[in-house]
Design a protein around this motif. Structure first.
Motif, PDB file in Angstrom:
ATOM      1  N   CYS A  15       3.373 -11.480 -12.699  1.00  0.00           N
ATOM      2  CA  CYS A  15       3.075 -10.514 -11.580  1.00  0.00           C
ATOM      3  C   CYS A  15       2.472  -9.370 -12.361  1.00  0.00           C
ATOM      4  N   ALA A  19       6.152  -5.251 -11.480  1.00  0.00           N
ATOM      5  CA  ALA A  19       6.596  -5.936 -10.338  1.00  0.00           C
ATOM      6  C   ALA A  19       7.770  -7.000 -10.920  1.00  0.00           C
ATOM      7  N   CYS A  21      10.008 -10.619 -10.031  1.00  0.00           N
ATOM      8  CA  CYS A  21       9.619 -11.879  -9.194  1.00  0.00           C
ATOM      9  C   CYS A  21      10.844 -12.526  -9.141  1.00  0.00           C
ATOM     10  N   CYS A  32       6.220 -13.008  -6.524  1.00  0.00           N
ATOM     11  CA  CYS A  32       6.527 -11.596  -6.937  1.00  0.00           C
ATOM     12  C   CYS A  32       7.287 -10.832  -5.863  1.00  0.00           C
ATOM     13  N   CYS A  35       5.520  -5.969  -5.580  1.00  0.00           N
ATOM     14  CA  CYS A  35       4.389  -5.695  -5.926  1.00  0.00           C
ATOM     15  C   CYS A  35       3.911  -4.194  -5.750  1.00  0.00           C
ATOM     16  N   THR A  39      -0.340  -3.496  -2.402  1.00  0.00           N
ATOM     17  CA  THR A  39      -0.384  -4.962  -2.331  1.00  0.00           C
ATOM     18  C   THR A  39       0.685  -5.775  -2.005  1.00  0.00           C
ATOM     19  N   THR A  40       0.291  -6.979  -1.822  1.00  0.00           N
ATOM     20  CA  THR A  40       1.591  -8.179  -1.616  1.00  0.00           C
ATOM     21  C   THR A  40       1.128  -9.574  -1.752  1.00  0.00           C
ATOM     22  N   CYS A  44       0.866 -10.734  -5.716  1.00  0.00           N
ATOM     23  CA  CYS A  44       0.519  -9.372  -5.596  1.00  0.00           C
ATOM     24  C   CYS A  44      -1.007  -9.411  -5.332  1.00  0.00           C
ATOM     25  N   GLU A  45      -1.724 -10.694  -5.163  1.00  0.00           N
ATOM     26  CA  GLU A  45      -3.169 -10.712  -4.824  1.00  0.00           C
ATOM     27  C   GLU A  45      -3.691 -10.504  -3.390  1.00  0.00           C
ATOM     28  N   ASP A  48      -1.743  -5.118   1.878  1.00  0.00           N
ATOM     29  CA  ASP A  48      -0.660  -4.962   2.887  1.00  0.00           C
ATOM     30  C   ASP A  48      -1.600  -4.700   4.265  1.00  0.00           C
TER      31      ASP A  48
ATOM     32  N   SER B  19       5.938  -6.683   4.659  1.00  0.00           N
ATOM     33  CA  SER B  19       5.028  -7.162   3.534  1.00  0.00           C
ATOM     34  C   SER B  19       5.363  -8.737   3.372  1.00  0.00           C
ATOM     35  N   LYS B 259      10.801  -2.362  -2.496  1.00  0.00           N
ATOM     36  CA  LYS B 259       9.216  -2.455  -2.077  1.00  0.00           C
ATOM     37  C   LYS B 259       8.800  -1.317  -1.138  1.00  0.00           C
TER      38      LYS B 259
END
Lengths: 184, 283
Positions: A15, A19, A21, A32, A35, A39-40, A44-45, A48, B19, B259
């Motif tokens: 990650c 981040a 995991c 992950c 993130c 990002t998500t 984390c690719e 959001d 998320s 998060k």
């Protein structure tokens, strides 16, 4: 898995920095869990909701997640305002349309980018009698509807001087008045 | 008058979406056991909006707007199953009728309210007119009633109808701005909503229609659920779950997930369905 006792039990999270995991118990897949902001996704690719980009460059150059860019023609209370990868706007308002909500939707004309909603996109309202094939669309900026022969006005709702019978839906006809007996 | 409070069953949890995850906070009476929070479902590539619970089969239902669909999974584990995947665009609210085994949902692109069995069969459009931004929807199966919100900025409203779509009426339209969240408590007969424009939580009595403000100056509520003497709402700006005591009308606790991102749908899961019967369950 730290319960086995070999030196390779613990591996670095795949990650971005900071981040954490976890392993999904059922599938043994590593995901992950924390993130960075915006990002998500498993690695984390993804971006959001309300953001778009390609933070890891999965499909090309990496692009950080940014807020949807929709020409101020989306509502912040809506969900899914843009495609999380391409940024294509999905919930244009004020009768706008297009990738960035930057033009008027079909059947409307005016300035999608005008500052005030009242000045944005207005209905074409083409006259069904005076418009070719009873079209409901008009020119994007001027709002001119496509008029039948001898029909005038933006919305094709009037005959040229010297012509009559808009309601024929075939264009206006010449009056054919006798010049001697007519007043104009 | 203090609203009646439902019996608090052990084994109750709050479920909320954030998320691409559905998180699970155990409830101990009126307290959140925040340190025991865990992820119930990882759906990393999805954006989950609504979360609902069927107390009969102990299944969690959710809506996803990335691959627009409604899915469900057993609370005990098991594979998620997509139930509605076609002709659906922006599902933002799900209501479960555990008695008749039906579900209802709102779609804010198609601007419809639809109904189908919990397995997704016998699907039917209940309403497709006078809807602009339908969002939250809740059911009162014992009385056969359905309630939903529409945050249309020009004329926001809370509406109700019978569960077959008859007798549609506007219940609230005054002093309303962005009614994002809605919840019904069968014990106190209170229908409560969270308004992100007026920044308030308010309730109305199902029968007397007496309206009461519970909380104001809140930030940006998205979804709300009633349980016991508390209301719990998700907040987009605080990126949190906030607990409110509806009797004293005070915020009592908040849960800040690790998060930092917006929190969406919220519901409770509990071990036993409320007692009751309706038209469809009588033999």
């Amino acid at each position: 898995d730290a319960t086995v006792g070999s030196p390779t039990d613990c591996q670095e999270c795949p990650c971005p920095a900071a981040a954490s995991c976890a392993i999904v118990p059922r599938t043994k897949e590593v995901v992950c869990t924390n993130c960075p902001t915006g990002t998500t996704g498993k690695r984390c690719e993804l971006c959001d909701d309300g953001f778009f980009g390609d933070p890891l460059g999965t499909t090309g150059p990496a692009r950080a997640c940014r807020a949807c860019k929709c020409s101020d023609n989306i509502d912040p209370n809506a969900v899914g305002n843009c495609d999380r990868e391409t940024g294509e706007c999905l919930k244009c308002i004020y009768n706008t349309d297009g990738f960035f909500c930057d033009r008027c939707k079909e059947g409307f004309y005016g300035g999608a980018l005008a500052a005030s909603p009242a000045d944005k996109c207005k209905a074409c309202s083409c006259s069904p009698y005076g418009t070719v094939d009873r079209q409901t669309t008009c020119m994007q900026v001027t709002g001119q509807c496509q008029c039948l022969p001898h029909v005038i006005d933006r919305d094709c709702s009037a005959c040229e001087p010297g012509f009559y019978n808009l309601r024929s839906s075939q264009g206006c006809e010449r009056c054919n008045c006798n010049p001697i007996g007519s007043t104009n | 008058p203090s609203p009646e409070v439902s019996p608090l069953a052990p084994g109750t949890n709050l479920l909320f979406a954030q998320s691409g995850k559905i998180e699970h906070i155990p409830l101990d009476g009126n307290n959140m056991r925040k340190e025991e929070t865990k992820t119930l479902l990882h759906l990393p590539d999805r954006v989950v909006i609504a979360v609902a619970f069927d107390c009969e089969e102990k299944m969690v239902y959710w809506s996803d707007i990335t691959q627009p669909s409604i899915s469900r999974a057993s609370m005990q584990g098991g594979q998620p199953t997509a139930i509605i995947t076609t002709d659906i665009q922006s599902p933002e609210g799900i209501a479960i009728d555990h008695m008749s085994r039906n579900m209802y949902w709102t779609d804010s692109i198609l601007n419809r309210i639809e109904v189908a069995t919990l397995a997704g069969r016998h699907r039917r459009v209940l309403f497709d007119s006078d809807l602009t931004n339908p969002r939250a929807i809740v059911a009162d199966p014992a009385n056969g009633r359905l309630y939903w919100t529409d945050w249309n900025r020009d004329s926001p409203k809370i509406e109700m109808s019978n569960m077959d779509g008859t007798d549609r009426t506007i219940l609230v339209r005054e002093d309303l701005q962005l009614p994002n969240g809605l919840t019904f408590d069968p014990y106190s007969r209170q229908l409560c909503w969270a308004d992100a424009g007026a920044h308030k939580v308010e309730c109305i009595d199902q029968y007397t229609h007496l309206r009461r403000k519970v909380l104001d100056e809140i930030q940006y509520p998205f979804a709300i659920i009633s349980y016991g003497r508390n209301l719990y709402y998700t907040d987009w700006r605080r990126e949190a779950v906030v607990a409110v005591d509806r009797v004293t009308a005070k915020e009592v606790d908040e849960f800040l997930p690790q998060k930092r991102s917006r929190t969406y749908g919220i519901t409770t899961s509990y071990p036993h369905c409320p007692q009751g019967e309706n038209y469809c369950t009588r033999g």
